[in-house]
Enzyme design. Structure first.
Site, mmCIF file in Angstrom:
data_model
loop_
_atom_site.group_PDB
_atom_site.id
_atom_site.type_symbol
_atom_site.label_atom_id
_atom_site.label_comp_id
_atom_site.label_asym_id
_atom_site.label_seq_id
_atom_site.Cartn_x
_atom_site.Cartn_y
_atom_site.Cartn_z
ATOM 1 N N ASP A 187 -2.981 9.313 -11.120
ATOM 2 C CA ASP A 187 -2.967 8.214 -12.091
ATOM 3 C C ASP A 187 -1.558 8.000 -12.650
ATOM 4 O OD1 ASP A 187 -5.640 7.800 -11.717
ATOM 5 O OD2 ASP A 187 -6.289 8.766 -13.579
ATOM 6 N N ASP A 206 0.860 -1.183 0.000
ATOM 7 C CA ASP A 206 0.000 0.000 0.000
ATOM 8 C C ASP A 206 0.899 1.236 0.000
ATOM 9 O OD1 ASP A 206 -3.002 0.875 0.564
ATOM 10 O OD2 ASP A 206 -1.700 2.182 1.762
ATOM 11 N N ASN A 230 -2.710 13.027 -4.449
ATOM 12 C CA ASN A 230 -4.010 13.282 -5.072
ATOM 13 C C ASN A 230 -4.566 14.641 -4.663
ATOM 14 O OD1 ASN A 230 -4.687 11.272 -6.867
ATOM 15 N ND2 ASN A 230 -5.596 9.928 -5.339
ATOM 16 N N ASP A 247 -4.686 2.332 -4.371
ATOM 17 C CA ASP A 247 -3.223 2.304 -4.298
ATOM 18 C C ASP A 247 -2.746 1.051 -3.571
ATOM 19 O OD1 ASP A 247 -4.225 3.112 -1.843
ATOM 20 O OD2 ASP A 247 -2.520 4.402 -1.375
#
Length: 326
Positions: A216, A199, A207, A242
């Protein structure tokens, strides 16, 4: 009133491209242009054609020319082409010469394919022209059906590929991961495997500060970092925003396993250049070892690795935690 007449060789060739004029000894005295392609350089009829009827097979000495001169139909097989049977009729045109005329009959499609025949090879009034048109139409239809089936098969394969692929990164998705693990289980083997759940750390900040388009790009970069860090036979999937799953199929020891995963984290920590900005992040990994079998519950294995991941996160992230570590 019957008026005797003759026909020259050119006219005979036009209306009977499959005719052969033979002497009583079977010598070929003349032939139409189409049958000539079958005869080649043969000088005698029996060099190329052999009667293919029961009474001639039982007694090869029977007089084939006498059969033709009687007006009866004769079936002749082309030497070297066992599937090519010609239907022939004959008529004596003088004491020394018999005129034979042949047709392909049911062997027409085979003849067309073998000798690359076209409309120009036949007499304009020949019924074979209609059969030729039907053959060409059938071939065109079958070709179109074949192309359609091929396109449908390609679409099916693409749909199947997309159903197991993460569209953004090109990695497997969760379904694809389970399918590939199932293949590994079906193949057997008792070697120790490792299941890792990875993770990203600080991905939310990327973000929030740079936008989802930048996020992305980061996920694509991370996917390549993971893909390049594993070996042939390992299985990698993106299963969440993620979150990634990694099945490692070969490692020498727990130390080497940890080293593999730490190198992947190092690759992820390389600053990622974006449009007008740079993204910096790390990753946490939880891992457990197990033996694959048909009775293995992958969901339980993943839960163990996931629990180890939360411990790695709680310890500050950027590291690897084994499931059996305190």
């Amino acid at each position: 009133m019957n008026i005797p007449y003759t026909i020259d060789a050119n006219a005979a060739a036009m209306i009977m491209p499959m005719h052969i004029a033979v002497s009583q000894q079977g010598r070929i005295m003349g032939a139409g242009p189409l049958i000539r392609r079958l005869l080649g350089d043969a000088q005698y009829l029996q060099e190329v054609l052999v009667a293919d009827m029961p009474r001639f097979r039982q007694n090869p000495g029977n007089d084939v020319l006498a059969e033709f001169r009687s007006g009866r139909r004769v079936l002749m097989r082309v030497r070297g082409h066992d599937d090519l049977i010609l239907r022939g009729h004959g008529v004596p045109i003088c004491d020394q010469i018999t005129l034979l005329n042949f047709g392909f009959g049911m062997a027409l499609p085979h003849a067309i394919k073998t000798f690359s025949l076209s409309e120009a090879d036949f007499s304009p009034s020949d019924n074979a022209i209609e059969l030729l048109f039907m053959y060409e139409a059938s071939r065109a239809i079958m070709g179109e059906i074949s192309r359609t089936n091929e396109a449908l098969e390609q679409e099916r394969r693409e749909a199947e590929r997309m159903s197991v692929t993460d569209v953004l990164t090109g990695l497997l998705n969760r379904r694809g991961f389970y399918i590939e693990c199932g293949k590994l289980a079906a193949a057997g083997g008792t070697q120790e495997l490792a299941m890792a759940v990875l993770d990203l750390d600080l991905f939310k900040e990327v973000n929030d500060s740079l936008g989802h388009a930048a996020g992305d790009e980061v996920l694509v970069f991370v996917s390549e970092a993971i893909r390049s860090g594993v070996r042939r036979g390992d299985i990698v999937a993106r299963v969440g925003g993620d979150e990634f799953l990694i099945l490692i199929s070969a490692f020498d020891s727990r130390r080497s396993l940890r080293a593999i995963l730490e190198r992947i984290i190092e690759r992820i920590e390389v600053p990622i250049p974006l449009d007008g900005a740079t993204a910096r992040l790390s990753a946490s990994v939880g891992v457990t070892t197990f033996s694959m079998s048909l009775g293995c519950d992958l969901a339980d294995v993943i839960r163990l690795a996931d629990a180890a991941l939360y411990k790695a996160k709680a310890a500050g992230g950027g590291g690897v935690r084994m499931s059996d570590e305190d």
